[in-house]
Design a protein around this motif. Sequence first.
Motif, PDB file in Angstrom:
ATOM      1  N   GLU A  96      10.588   1.100  -3.503  1.00  0.00           N
ATOM      2  CA  GLU A  96       9.846   1.310  -4.745  1.00  0.00           C
ATOM      3  C   GLU A  96       9.230   0.017  -5.268  1.00  0.00           C
ATOM      4  N   VAL A  97       9.917  -1.100  -5.000  1.00  0.00           N
ATOM      5  CA  VAL A  97       9.407  -2.378  -5.494  1.00  0.00           C
ATOM      6  C   VAL A  97       8.105  -2.734  -4.773  1.00  0.00           C
TER       7      VAL A  97
ATOM      8  N   ARG B 279      24.349   3.895  -8.666  1.00  0.00           N
ATOM      9  CA  ARG B 279      23.469   4.072  -9.821  1.00  0.00           C
ATOM     10  C   ARG B 279      22.915   5.506  -9.899  1.00  0.00           C
TER      11      ARG B 279
ATOM     12  N   GLU C 116       8.494   1.168 -33.735  1.00  0.00           N
ATOM     13  CA  GLU C 116       9.585   1.926 -33.122  1.00  0.00           C
ATOM     14  C   GLU C 116      10.810   1.906 -34.037  1.00  0.00           C
TER      15      GLU C 116
ATOM     16  N   TYR D  21      16.677   7.707 -15.703  1.00  0.00           N
ATOM     17  CA  TYR D  21      16.322   6.509 -16.498  1.00  0.00           C
ATOM     18  C   TYR D  21      15.437   6.827 -17.694  1.00  0.00           C
TER      19      TYR D  21
ATOM     20  N   GLU E 143      21.712   4.259 -17.264  1.00  0.00           N
ATOM     21  CA  GLU E 143      21.966   5.013 -16.026  1.00  0.00           C
ATOM     22  C   GLU E 143      21.976   6.527 -16.277  1.00  0.00           C
TER      23      GLU E 143
ATOM     24  N   LEU F 187      15.280   5.812 -22.574  1.00  0.00           N
ATOM     25  CA  LEU F 187      15.716   4.449 -22.279  1.00  0.00           C
ATOM     26  C   LEU F 187      16.980   4.053 -23.027  1.00  0.00           C
TER      27      LEU F 187
ATOM     28  N   ALA G 296       5.231  -0.582  -5.794  1.00  0.00           N
ATOM     29  CA  ALA G 296       4.606  -0.950  -7.061  1.00  0.00           C
ATOM     30  C   ALA G 296       3.856  -2.274  -6.952  1.00  0.00           C
TER      31      ALA G 296
END
Lengths: 126, 487
Positions: free
Chosen positions: B465-466, B392, B182, B411, B418, B414, B469
């Motif tokens: 969402e947590v 956010r 990268e 998001y 924010e 990256l 996942a």
Amino acid sequence: MEIREGLLYSKNHEWVKVLDGKAKIGITDYAQSKLGDIVFVELPEIGKELKKGEVICILESVKAASDVYSAVDCSVEEVNDRLSNEPELLNKSPYDDGWICIVSMKNKDQPKELLSPESYKKETEK
Amino acid sequence: MNKWIVPLINEVGSLNKSGVRLPDVKLPFDLPTDLKRKDLNLPGATEPEVVRHYTKLSKLNYAIDEGIYPLGSCTMKYNPKLGEQIANLPDVKNLHPSQDESTIQGLLEIGWSLERMLCEITGMDACTLQPAAGAQGELVGLLIARAYFEALKRGRTQVCLPDSAHGTNPASATMAGYEVIEIPSKKGRVDIDGLKKAVTENTAVFMLTNPNTLGLFEKDIKEIARVVHSKGALLYYDGANLNGLMGWARPGDMGFDIAHLNLHKTFASPHGGGGPGSGPICVKERLSDFLPIPRIKKSGTEERYSLEYDYPKSIGKIHSYYGNWGVIVRAYCYLLLMGNEIKKAAGQAVLNANYLKKKITQSGWYVEPYKDVCKHEFVLSCKKLLEKKGVRALNVAKRLLDYGVHPPTIYFPLIVPECLMIEPTETESKRELDNYAKILRDIAEEDAETLKNAPVSTPVKRVDEVQAARKPLLTWKELVSISAERK
């Protein structure tokens, strides 16, 4: 945001605790706050040999997947298995219960290249 | 009671009724008992029950036919209805993939012609329409690069990419067996010095999106190509953002060797919702032997089209038959419909993006990380909202749903904290753009609690969402058993 005394830090937001020839590795409080809720951890295999800067672990948060880089040349001795089922430990307790792995270091001088808590604090304020 | 709660078809129907009358069947033999099952729980529903069920479900959806859909890097442009009509003609829709070639000459001609058009648009020499979407296109492109270096007997192990790359780039490179390097960006663009250090004799490919994911054109592309080629590496074009320069500039002329396109983005075929995509790969002549088989060939004075398999250097099969034809036909229609006006479409997309960026940033709440003229999309940061109100990007996106519009990508990339990544496309009028900018300004001025609790007017409110996942519930049975436990 906590930056704990007695640890060394990398610019990639990992902490290292040196204990005679071995090193305990994790991510900083700053790193976990930027990542957001972590939902998956891919731990390294025990015995894996890594050079400084190679990917030691992959973290996936609700936002993105991120690599954790090894801060030293090492081989992996022990991993924190709890993280497989409780990845939230990285968010809740990055310096204690959320440690990632313990490695044996190949080069005892390498920790000298890492940052002190004061220098790391400056790094996060950039 | 929430009118949006639609029961499952299993809950509407019952086992002892049926909306269809089946003819009596007399089998010439007894059905083996182990093939007879009574536990399938197939719902029996009347025709109006079925129609109402699916009509209700369709109303839970949001689509480009309903309003603006400015997902960055996704190019959610309007899909002309003419393409739908053509793709749904019985002569197209009812073809069987195993039909004899002599009976699908028209379809093969469409494929062959689309390949030529895409080569013209990208400045490349050969094309395959087979990959099922952009990510598979990337993998195919990298496997072609791999086969090319193997044929040259030069093993190379690395793929380089900028830190603004789409997440699929490193994933595809890893799947193709490469190590990913990268390269940190400089002021939102490729850092030439960083590139020079990263690209070596061991680099197979440098993957680049241009305009990049910040919506900025990589102005140094000629120099980038020179650096990459000086080490014998190949330059790969991620075509997700082709809508920013379609008809104006060609990846092939910039020095790219391999390009994938997304027919479901740039070429206006339907997108998302699980429907098939299409990610054609275009390459320069020296790589054409490695394209997947079969390839469409046109030959003879009678101009017969055929699917050819005799390419010994090919990377092989990558898709059943020859790709997703429904999408291929729609993209062909789009190009015939547009003709040279694709240039105008790209121009309008760029104008719309710059206009909307200006309108949104005027409110002072959303910050432009790299001030510059953008191409078809742009990235703004909500960090000021976070500092001032603890709100956010996620909260802004959720609140947009309450205003009846689709949020942008959030998001990503990256490298911007924010961030909102907004791509209005050429589809939207000035009125729509003004409205979107106004909504974003209104949201910024709302109180933090409202934003943190949004959305309130959608069928499903704020999702966890947590938990989704960590402990996903993937089937109806799981949901039923969890709900029973909770009771």
